[in-house]
Each structure stands twice: as C-alpha cells, then as structure tokens.
Design a protein around this motif. Structure first.
Motif, PDB file in Angstrom:
ATOM      1  N   PHE A 118      30.118  13.052  44.745  1.00 58.79           N
ATOM      2  CA  PHE A 118      28.766  13.302  45.266  1.00 58.79           C
ATOM      3  C   PHE A 118      28.661  13.298  46.795  1.00 58.79           C
ATOM      4  N   VAL A 122      27.074   8.964  49.753  1.00 60.69           N
ATOM      5  CA  VAL A 122      26.794   8.262  48.489  1.00 60.69           C
ATOM      6  C   VAL A 122      27.745   7.086  48.325  1.00 60.69           C
ATOM      7  N   ALA A 290      15.992   9.268  41.757  1.00 64.36           N
ATOM      8  CA  ALA A 290      17.164  10.123  41.549  1.00 64.36           C
ATOM      9  C   ALA A 290      16.948  11.090  40.389  1.00 64.36           C
ATOM     10  N   SER A 295      18.280  17.796  43.429  1.00 60.97           N
ATOM     11  CA  SER A 295      19.699  17.777  43.800  1.00 60.97           C
ATOM     12  C   SER A 295      20.465  16.598  43.200  1.00 60.97           C
ATOM     13  N   THR A 296      19.772  15.588  42.719  1.00 56.43           N
ATOM     14  CA  THR A 296      20.453  14.403  42.161  1.00 56.43           C
ATOM     15  C   THR A 296      20.152  14.196  40.681  1.00 56.43           C
ATOM     16  N   ALA A 299      23.270  14.446  38.147  1.00 61.17           N
ATOM     17  CA  ALA A 299      24.222  13.339  38.332  1.00 61.17           C
ATOM     18  C   ALA A 299      23.631  12.015  37.863  1.00 61.17           C
ATOM     19  N   ALA A 300      22.330  11.808  38.118  1.00 65.44           N
ATOM     20  CA  ALA A 300      21.683  10.551  37.730  1.00 65.44           C
ATOM     21  C   ALA A 300      21.684  10.365  36.218  1.00 65.44           C
ATOM     22  N   LEU A 338      22.511   7.574  45.128  1.00 67.24           N
ATOM     23  CA  LEU A 338      22.216   9.002  45.230  1.00 67.24           C
ATOM     24  C   LEU A 338      20.914   9.221  46.006  1.00 67.24           C
ATOM     25  N   SER A 339      19.877   8.482  45.611  1.00 66.86           N
ATOM     26  CA  SER A 339      18.579   8.600  46.296  1.00 66.86           C
ATOM     27  C   SER A 339      18.663   8.082  47.719  1.00 66.86           C
ATOM     28  N   TYR A 342      20.269  10.645  49.868  1.00 64.57           N
ATOM     29  CA  TYR A 342      19.362  11.782  50.056  1.00 64.57           C
ATOM     30  C   TYR A 342      18.350  11.486  51.167  1.00 64.57           C
TER      31      TYR A 342
END
Length: 624
Positions: A118, A122, A290, A295-296, A299-300, A338-339, A342
């Motif tokens: 990621f 991240v 997320a 965009s996440t 993956a989340a 992830l968040s 971002y």
C-alpha cells in the motif's frame, strides 16, 4: 532507507524491552512456559535419563490442561548460550527478551509487507500506531501460549496482503504459506487460530481470490507437519502420547470448563477488549474512514472483515480475555494506517487535511503517554516477585552483618541453609524458578517450599517450624511466632485525593510501621503516675496516634521542661523514620514521592493508583 525509516526501525523492539525491564516478573498465566524454559536450561533434555523429568515443574504442578513444550524448548535452545555468557541472574530477562524480539521482528515484517502492498507512508503510520499501543508490546515478551501464536499469525497475515505486480502463481504460493503458518500456530499453540484461518479463507473464497484445491492441499500438509512437531516433543516431556492443544480444546470448549474462570457478555470483545487493545480512540474512527475512502476501501475490506468475523465467532465462547483476540490487532491497526496515510499525504492541500494531520500526530503522542502510564501501573502488580527479591536482600544483609558482628560466626567456610515458604499469592504474582537461587552466596544456601495443601499440613506447627522465612498474604496462617520484617505493596485500583487527605509519604510511612509490626515501648507518663503503666509491654502505634503525639510535642515545645526520656523517644522515632524510608524506597516508596510531588503542583489533588499491602515477609522468631 530514509532518515525517518531509520528512526522508526528500533522503536518497537526498544519499547518491548523497556516493558520487560520495567515489569520483569510474570503472572500465573505465563508460568508453564517460563518454568519449562528454566527446567530445560537447567536440566537439559534428558533423552537418556528420563528420571530427570521428575525435577521438572510440570510434574509437581501439571495445571488444569497440558501445554506444549515446543515454544519453551525453542526459547531455551536459543537462550542457553547467551545465559552462559552473561550469567544466570539475567536468565529470565534473556528468555523473555528473545520472545519479545521475535514478536518485534514479525511486526516489522508485517509493516514491510504493508509498505509493499500500500505504500511507504502506510508502513510508517502502522509502526507509529502499533508502537503507541500498550497491550501488544506489553504482552510481546510474556510467555503466554498466545504470544507464541501471535508472531506466527502476524507472519501469516502478511502472506495474504495484495501486492501489486505479483503473478497468480506467486499469490497462490504466498497464500499456502500463510495457511501453513496459521495451522502451525493453531495446532501447536492456540486452537482458536483455526477460527482466524476460517475467517480469512472465507473472505478470500467469497471474493474469488482463492480456490478450495490449494486450501485443502496446504491444510492437510500443514496439519501433518505441525503434529509431527508437537506430538513427539510433548509426548516425551509428558511421558504419554498427547497432543496438548487438542486436550486443551476438549477441556475448554467441549467440556465448557473455561467458564469456570468467569464469563462475559456477548458484546464484551467489541465494547471492552478491542478499544483497550487498540488504545488510540482515533483508530476506531480511522477504520470506518478507510471503508469510505474510494482509494482504501478495497484494501480495508481484506484487513478488517476477517478480523471482525473472527472476533464475532469467538464471542460465542463464554469465557473472554483480551489476549484471546490479540491476533486481530495488527490487521485492524493496518486498516487505520491506510486512513492515516491518506490524510497525512494531503496535509498541505487543505486546512481540513492539515488539521487532521495535527490531530493524528497529537493522538500518537497522547497514546504514548497513556501507554507509558499503563506500563507503570502494571509494573505495580507483581508483589510476589518483588517480595522474593526483597527477601533475598534481607537475608544477604542479615547474614553478612551477623558474620561480621559475631566472632563465632565469622568463619567464612561455614555453610548455612535457609528454608523459605512461598504461599500461593506469591507464586502467582511473580515468583519463578529463575528467581530462586540455591546459592545466595558461596556459603549461604536457600531452599524453597511451595506446599499449598492439604489443609491439615498447613495447620501443623511442626511444618512451620522447618522454615526460617515465609512470604504470606495472610501472616496469621503461619503457625508459631513470626516477625514481620517487610511488607510488599501492590496496585489496588485507582484513587482520587483532595487537599487535606492524610495520605502523604510521611503519613504512609506511619502505616508501614503498623504493617511491619514495629513496636514502641508504651510508657505513658500519666499511667506511670498512677502506677498502671508497668509491665504493659509493647504496643503498635497507629498513624493517628503517632501524628497526635507529634503535634502535642510541637505544641508543648516552649512550655514543657526538658524531658530526656521524651527527647530520646523523639530521636528514636526520627531514626526509625529514616531507616524505614531507606527500606521502603522501592517501587512503593518512589511511587509515594512522585505522588506527593504531583500533589504539591496540583494543590493537593491526585488521581492515580492506590497501593495496598499484599504480601508480608516473615521471619521465624527463635526462642532461646
């Protein structure tokens, strides 16, 4: 590698080792593996002479269910050489430190996997969020079966990360390796890992990211390998054919015996354990964020859904502890990273992102402070380990002073054996075989007893007459004449103090006098005038009496003529305070000083841990 990555590299292992040094003792839940590691290091693996197994701790204290020796055997094998170099006094720290560093490596390995999957930011945010949590790093070096399984599960989670550019064959190989690691952890260490594997594979099947054929192939092969490791090793040490984790699963899940240790509501993991494990409340906002961010989002799902499904299924088990779901912390923290990444990478694009970045940084700092506070409080929870350390110091000091003061005992070649009884609470709150020492000095030998039953033995005066010292939660249970030579305090909840509450360090020492059974001749002048004070012996003064006497003396300072006896008593009390302050300036005394210093700044207010006496160090009184 950039400078920020170099700075982040030592954070997790350094914090794990810091936790180990500040809280070096263990609890009863960790006892099997730490005692087994000690026995393997001390007696070796007696392949030719199995009678040596009778010296192993598990023979005397087998526990409710058998546990595997695989983890303890691995730790002992790696620790043995290091212990020979640095000395036995550091053996427990080395054994626990190796486990902690293993888990640190697995966490970094997972962070590098996140970086590949990621992006670099991240991975960085994951390290920061993970390092600022308390429970994972505190437990990382603790010899719980869960923490052996934790490292393997974390490595397994990495194999299921979606890395861009990886071809189908490589993806399948990684997935099969992940299945192998999950199975290894579940078959050998903790059976609930099977639920974690089921949750992970169910999500992958629903997303068409894996097929049944590689699952079945990898699963069967992994079970065979895991059983080939566990069954022979554990059957040897238990001296009977056994698969420990199957026996534990049958006892706890099938027979429902785990409920004997207490039950919790169905929602306990979500409302209590999970927020405590994640610690930073912002993580609970970052995870759903997320799922919202385009965009996440994908993956989340892969990180969060398997973990939450595992926790949901495991919530059906009545007995609940935070360590049972600790494996889910890394992927959930990864989803939060992830968040965080971002927001951070867009901090210069708008005021909203800039403010969000400041809040993120502030939450990390606050979590580190809270985690450190929790560590300091947790370190106050091992009175047994503290008590035995203090007792060794008392014995060594007493023996040294007696040999130098008495010519008849001054012969350095005189061997002395001292016997010590350790009660149940002492053994459950810190004492291990690593801490016990048979030779305190070359000619001072110690022998330990942990008899806890049958009751008639503990009521027999002849039994207690064999001991020189005892560590007791309830001193009255020690039959015969005993002197309290030390008191060990432990955490007993939180307290809120207002200005004027009589709990300063000096006042706390007065309670120590009473707890330690310190006596003072009661020669009340008014009673003496009436002829009633003679022969009254000794009396333990309460803190209120000592304070009242001090106030009276101060008030009469200018009015009362010189009284040599009273002045002598004042000097004795002053000397006594000085001596006690030196003796009690361990964890409890330092805590009191810190608390009083805070109260000076806050005008007398305090909110923090309350300390209470838990274990008394007793010395048998030998009558001439």
């Amino acid at each position: 590698m950039k400078a920020i990555d170099v700075l982040l590299l030592p954070i997790i292992p350094a914090i794990i080792l810091l936790h180990l040094l500040i809280a070096p003792y263990t609890k009863v839940e960790e006892s099997f593996n730490i005692q087994a590691a000690h026995d393997i290091i001390t007696y070796g693996v007696p392949l030719k002479n199995t009678t040596l197994l009778q010296s192993y701790d598990h023979v005397t204290f087998p526990g409710a269910v058998p546990r595997t020796f695989v983890g303890a055997l691995a730790l002992a094998g790696y620790a043995g050489g290091v212990i020979k170099l640095v000395g036995n006094q550091y053996a427990q720290l080395i054994v626990r430190g190796l486990l902690g560093l293993f888990n640190a490596v697995t966490l970094y390995n997972y962070a590098f996997g996140l970086r590949k999957a990621f992006g670099r930011e991240v991975g960085r945010w994951y390290i920061l969020l993970q390092a600022s949590q308390f429970h994972v790093l505190f437990y990382a070096s603790r010899t719980l079966p869960n923490m052996f399984a934790f490292g393997l599960a974390t490595l397994a989670f990495k194999q299921f990360l979606s890395v861009p550019g990886r071809d189908a064959a490589a993806v399948q190989m990684k997935q099969q390796y992940g299945i192998f690691l999950f199975v290894l952890a579940g078959v050998i260490f903790r059976s609930e890992i099977a639920l974690l594997l089921f949750s992970q594979l169910s999500v992958l099947l629903l997303q068409s990211q894996i097929s049944l054929q590689p699952i079945i192939t990898a699963g069967i092969l992994s079970v065979i390998i895991a059983l080939a490791i566990s069954v022979p090793i554990d059957s040897f040490f238990w001296q009977k054919p056994i698969w420990p984790e199957l026996a534990g699963f049958y006892y706890n899940a099938i027979q429902g015996k785990s409920a004997d240790w207490g039950t919790s509501p169905l929602t306990y993991y979500f409302t209590n354990s999970l927020p405590r494990l994640l610690l930073n409340p912002l993580i609970l906002l970052l995870i759903p964020l997320a799922f919202i961010l385009p965009s996440t989002r994908y993956a989340a799902r892969g990180l969060v859904i398997p973990s939450l499904l595992f926790i949901t299924i495991y919530s059906l088990q009545p007995h609940k502890e935070a360590r049972f779901i600790i494996y889910a912390v890394p992927p959930l923290t990864a989803a939060a990273s992830l968040s965080a990444s971002y927001i951070w990478t867009r901090r210069s694009k708008s005021v909203i992102y800039g403010l969000g970045s400041l809040i993120l940084a502030g939450s990390i700092a606050a979590s580190f402070i809270l985690s450190t506070t929790m560590l300091l409080i947790s370190s106050l929870n091992y009175p047994g380990g503290d008590a035995l350390t203090q007792l060794h110091s008392i014995i060594k000091t007493h023996h040294s002073s007696s040999t130098t003061s008495s010519p008849s005992n001054a012969n350095a070649d005189t061997n002395t054996t001292i016997t010590i009884h350790l009660d149940v609470l002492s053994c459950m709150t810190g004492i291990t075989h690593f801490q016990e020492t048979t030779h305190l000095t070359p000619h001072l030998h110690l022998s330990y007893d942990k008899t806890e039953s049958p009751p008639e033995v503990l009521l027999d005066p002849a039994f207690w007459a064999t001991f020189d010292y005892a560590l007791m939660e309830e001193p009255g249970r020690a039959v015969g004449k005993w002197e309290v030579v030390g008191t060990v305090f432990a955490y007993a909840g939180m307290e809120f103090l207002r200005p004027g509450d009589g709990t300063s360090f000096g006042e706390g020492l007065e309670r120590v006098y009473a707890a330690n059974n310190i006596t003072k001749p009661q020669k009340d002048r008014e009673d003496r005038k009436d002829g009633e004070g003679e022969g009254e012996g000794e009396k333990v003064l309460s803190s209120e009496q000592v304070q009242e006497e001090a106030h009276v003396l101060e008030a009469r300072k200018e009015r009362v003529p010189w009284d040599e006896e009273r002045e002598r008593e004042k000097r004795e009390m002053s000397d006594l305070k000085t001596r006690l302050m030196l003796e009690e300036m361990g964890r409890f005394g330092t805590f009191r000083l810190v608390r009083d210093a805070v109260r000076v700044v806050t005008g007398g207010y305090w909110f923090g841990p309350r300390m209470e006496p838990r274990i008394r160090i007793l010395k048998r009184v030998v009558e001439d």
